[in-house]
Every structure is written in structure tokens, then in C-alpha cells.
Design an enzyme around this catalytic site. Structure first.
Site, mmCIF file in Angstrom:
data_model
loop_
_atom_site.group_PDB
_atom_site.id
_atom_site.type_symbol
_atom_site.label_atom_id
_atom_site.label_comp_id
_atom_site.label_asym_id
_atom_site.label_seq_id
_atom_site.Cartn_x
_atom_site.Cartn_y
_atom_site.Cartn_z
ATOM 1 N N HIS A 24 0.825 -1.210 0.000
ATOM 2 C CA HIS A 24 0.000 0.000 0.000
ATOM 3 C C HIS A 24 0.857 1.257 0.000
ATOM 4 O O HIS A 24 0.395 2.325 -0.393
ATOM 5 C CB HIS A 24 -0.987 0.001 1.175
ATOM 6 C CG HIS A 24 -0.381 -0.048 2.529
ATOM 7 N ND1 HIS A 24 -0.127 -1.233 3.188
ATOM 8 C CD2 HIS A 24 0.004 0.928 3.369
ATOM 9 C CE1 HIS A 24 0.388 -0.971 4.381
ATOM 10 N NE2 HIS A 24 0.481 0.336 4.508
ATOM 11 N N SER A 80 1.758 -4.821 7.581
ATOM 12 C CA SER A 80 0.662 -4.450 6.697
ATOM 13 C C SER A 80 -0.323 -3.519 7.391
ATOM 14 O O SER A 80 -0.511 -2.378 7.005
ATOM 15 C CB SER A 80 -0.064 -5.707 6.200
ATOM 16 O OG SER A 80 -1.177 -5.368 5.401
ATOM 17 N N ASP A 109 0.266 -7.488 -0.119
ATOM 18 C CA ASP A 109 0.688 -6.177 0.372
ATOM 19 C C ASP A 109 2.215 -6.090 0.404
ATOM 20 O O ASP A 109 2.832 -6.132 1.459
ATOM 21 C CB ASP A 109 0.100 -5.921 1.773
ATOM 22 C CG ASP A 109 0.180 -4.450 2.170
ATOM 23 O OD1 ASP A 109 0.671 -3.642 1.354
ATOM 24 O OD2 ASP A 109 -0.252 -4.119 3.294
ATOM 25 N N SER A 115 4.219 0.980 9.283
ATOM 26 C CA SER A 115 3.861 0.217 8.094
ATOM 27 C C SER A 115 5.063 -0.067 7.201
ATOM 28 O O SER A 115 5.891 0.802 6.954
ATOM 29 C CB SER A 115 2.811 0.987 7.290
ATOM 30 O OG SER A 115 2.228 0.175 6.327
ATOM 31 N N GLY A 133 2.859 4.691 11.528
ATOM 32 C CA GLY A 133 4.284 4.951 11.540
ATOM 33 C C GLY A 133 5.108 3.688 11.441
ATOM 34 O O GLY A 133 6.319 3.742 11.282
#
Length: 460
Positions: free
Chosen positions: A219, A353, A248, A337, A335
């Protein structure tokens, strides 16, 4: 970030998230502890004492040999044993499992029936804010709903779970809302229309064409193409591949082909963990997550092949469904990811994720398996030479016994050395200090946490 060697730049992005560890924290003191006393176990049907990665190898071997006669497996960290679930009354299956060194447990639900239940949930209950995964410890499908699932949506979910039959699934509420955690580990930044995006570098890799690159969340790669190692800096890397939803993960190539990107996770205070192989997660094993907002945290893997239905950020009322994720009870916040999920002795396990909750009240966090990302992108860990395993052999936990040597390293040690699949059983010491970053996760402000991270003390 000094451990990155970039001849043409002053600094580059460190692998994983950086957190300040307590002065007494020791990395991997017993990573190579001997298990000679267990070498003969199994020959006479004795349950073996195993490290988590060895348990994963044994599980994969038994699954291949016995197939659907097994109904899942998990790692009992307290006893350091692999537990396999058996439904069939076939004594030969039980004998083979015991001879291999596993503990055998009789259960009611077959793998096929649990997968069928998961398919029913997908068909009838793909609701934003829901997730499910097969939990081999309960021999049920564990269904979770976040705080946004209320009213008619909650009624529909409850009804669907009840329709699966008694003893087939559990249902619980989770604090907060399932969301992708854009912002991240050792931070990477991008400017897009409408503001800035901040994510986390997961693991350094070598792309299939031999160029240096890194993995991060899909993402993040969908949100922005060009990434920098400072908030308003010039781009140093460009997205090559990005997949979200469905999976992802992103492969991001460094713009400078001379970039030297060591295969390690920066654990702060000059300490690093060498990443020597991609590791498949095992339910019950201890894992560590690094992120700039919340620092270093540890916890256990609670489910595999999880499905998460995120509320779509681009389509109001829509759902971004991601499959095949690792479910854990490791906390995370905005913060974190894209950051690194790894084992004590250097196994790259996942990329952050999303999830729900926070590092004060707890919650669930889901991770993209690194093995799947490597296989899909064709990348290899490390420098493509003596680094970690390539993408070809990542899917299972195959026979890759070797002698891992992922000792703590304060300096530039280059790529990991060896493919030893010998993750130790970590002793997750108490997390000390304030680990909550000041950022909100919505902009590009400084969100780096300053708390002490969890210690990576071994208990082999």
C-alpha cells in the site's frame, strides 16, 4: 543509519526500524546454542526439543508426507515442541508424526472443513473491519471484528459464524479499527498530491536484474512512486513493483546502482541483527517487529493465511481485502507500516501491513510474508551472493539446515552469511520505557519513537 554504505551519498535508509534499546539489551547471546542432546531424539518416537525454525521445517516435512491427515500444527514455545493435530484414526499417521519427533494431538476439525468455513466467511461476511485465520491451537477459525463492526454488520457476522456449526469458529471484538499503517520503521518519505506519505523500509534485497532494492508494504508502493530517506529530500529509490490489495508488498529499487545495502536490521545503539534467510512463520513462535513510531516490540504468531478486510481509503464504503497474511499479537501503530518482522536469529518473516489497537492497549497486527514477496518479485535477500535465500525455495520451510551465524554486529557486515534455518526461541523480556511516538501517522511529521525496545535475549 550509518551502517548503510552509499559511496555517493552521506546517508541511506537503514534496514528495518530503528529504536533505542536499553543499555542492558543483548542481541542474540545464544543464537548458536547447541542442541546436541536432541540429535538422537525421534528415532524411538521421543518428542524433540526444537527451535522455532526447526519446528517449521519439521511441520513442512510432515505436511508434505501426510497431507490432509494432519489438521495443522503449532509451536509450543514453553516446551519447545512442535504439536501436530491429527483427525484421522490411522495409527500409521500417528506413528510417523511421533517418529519424526512431533507431539501429536487428537482434534475434531479437518483442515478441509476449516478451509471451507473460511470460504463461507469470504462469501457471506466480507465486511470492512473483519479478519479471520485458522488457529491450529484451538482447531477453529478465529474471526475478529474491529470497533467499526456494529449494528447490522455485527449481526450478519455473528449469524455467519453461527451457521458454520458448533466448534468450528470463534468470534471476538478488537480494540480500534483495522487500517493500513502508513508511516514507518526507519522512515522513507514521498511527496504526493495532497501531502506527504511516510512508510518504513522492510528488508534490503537484490532485484532479479542484480540491482540493489528493498521491500516495503504494497500500500506504500501504490500510494507513491518515488521515495527519499529524509522528509523533504531528493528521491533515492523508485517503485518497481507494487501489489495491494490482494497482497501487500512492494519492490523499490535504489536509483544509485552502486548502493551497498547490507542484509541486516538496525536495532539501534549501534547494534544490528544479520538477516541470513527468509523464514516462514510458525504459529506460537516469538517474533520481533521494528518501527519508528513504537520502536522494538515482540509477541507471538497467532495465525497463518489470514484474510483481512480493510476499509478502503479510496472508495468510501469499499473493502480492500488482503489474503495470506501472518496474524500476530505484536502491537503496531501509524508509523510502523512496511517495517521488518523477524526472528531472533536473523530470519526475515514479514512486512508490516496493518492492524488494530496500539502499543498501550494492545491489538492485532498483520504482516505480508516475506517468502511470498520474494517469490513474486524474483528478488533475493542481501547482495544476491552470500546473502539470504533466493526466491525459489521460499514457499515452504524446506530442508535448509545449516549453521546460521547471525551474531549481533555493531558495524558494517554486509550481507548475511548462510542459509541456516535455526531460529532460537526468544525470551521476550519486558518492554521498558515510553515507546509511543509523537506523530499522528497522517502527515510527514517526525514520528520517531524514543522508547526503549524489547530485548532480544535468547533462551536456547
Amino acid at each position: 543509519m550509518s551502517h548503510k554504505r552509499m559511496p555517493k551519498r552521506k546517508a541511506a535508509i537503514a534496514v528495518g526500524g530503528v529504536a533505542a534499546l536499553g543499555a542492558a539489551a543483548l542481541l542474540l547471546p545464544n543464537a548458536n546454542a547447541s542442541q546436541d542432546k536432541d540429535q538422537a531424539a525421534g528415532a524411538a518416537g521421543t518428542v524433540k526439543t526444537l527451535k522455532a525454525a526447526d519446528a517449521s521445517n519439521l511441520s513442512a516435512h510432515l505436511q508434505k508426507a501426510l497431507g490432509d491427515a494432519l489438521a495443522g500444527s503449532y509451536y509450543d514455545g514453553a516446551k519447545q515442541q512442535l504439536v501436530v493435530n491429527v483427525v484421522s484414526g490411522d495409527k500409521n499417521v500417528i506413528v510417523q508424526a511421533k517418529k519424526a519427533g512431533a507431539a501429536v494431538r487428537r482434534v475434531d476439525n479437518t483442515t478441509a472443513s476449516l478451509k471451507a468455513a473460511a470460504r463461507t466467511l469470504k462469501t457471506r461476511a466480507t465486511i470492512p473491519g473483519t479478519a479471520w485465520a485458522i488457529d491450529p491451537r484451538t482447531n477453529k477459525v478465529a474471526v475478529t471484528a474491529d470497533s467499526t463492526v456494529t449494528g447490522a454488520k455485527w449481526d450478519k457476522l455473528q449469524s455467519t459464524v453461527r451457521s458454520l456449526g458448533s466448534g468450528m469458529a470463534t468470534l471476538k471484538k478488537s480494540a480500534g479499527a483495522f487500517k493500513t499503517l502508513v508511516s514507518g520503521g526507519d522512515a522513507i518519505f514521498s511527496q504526493v498530491q495532497g501531502g506527504g506519505v511516510r512508510c518504513s523500509l522492510g528488508f534490503n534485497v537484490t532485484a532479479s536484474d542484480g540491482t540493489p532494492a528493498f521491500l516495503t508494504a504494497g500500500h506504500c508502493g501504490v500510494a507513491a512512486k518515488d521515495w527519499s530517506d529524509s522528509q523533504n529530500g531528493q528521491p533515492i529509490a523508485t517503485v518497481d513493483q507494487a501489489t495491494f490489495p490482494g497482497n501487500d508488498f512492494s519492490l523499490v529499487k535504489y536509483n544509485d546502482a552502486t548502493t551497498q545495502a547490507p542484509s541486516e536490521v538496525n536495532a539501534g545503539n549501534g547494534q544490528t541483527v544479520q538477516i541470513t534467510q527468509a523464514a516462514d512463520a510458525t504459529v506460537g513462535e516469538t517474533v520481533f517487529r521494528m518501527g519508528s513510531t513504537t520502536g522494538l516490540h515482540n509477541g507471538q504468531v497467532t495465525g497463518l493465511d489470514a484474510t483481512v478486510n480493510f476499509q478502503s481509503e479510496t472508495n468510501p464504503g469499499g473493502v480492500d481485502t488482503v489474503n495470506g497474511l501472518i496474524q500476530t499479537n505484536v502491537c503496531a501503530e501509524a508509523g510502523d507500516s512496511g517495517g521488518s518482522l523477524f526472528t531472533q536469529d536473523g530470519g526475515a518473516v514479514g512486512l508490516t501491513s496493518g492492524g488494530s489497537g496500539d502499543c498501550t492497549s494492545g491489538g492485532e497486527t498483520f504482516f505480508q510474508p516475506v517468502t511470498a514477496a520474494l517469490q513474486a518479485t524474483g528478488a533475493t535477500l542481501g547482495n544476491g551472493g552470500n546473502g539470504g535465500n533466493g526466491a525459489g525455495g521460499q514457499a515452504g520451510a524446506g530442508d535448509q539446515s545449516g549453521t546460521a551465524a547471525p551474531s549481533a554486529s555493531p558495524g558494517d557486515n554486509g550481507a548475511g552469511n548462510g542459509a541456516g534455518d535455526q531460529s532460537g526461541t526468544a525470551d521476550p523480556s519486558a518492554t521498558a520505557g515510553d515507546q509511543n511516538g509523537a506523530g499522528t501517522g497522517t502527515g510527514t511529521g517526525d514520528q520517531s519513537g524514543t522508547g526503549d525496545g524489547s530485548s532480544l535475549n535468547g533462551s536456547n
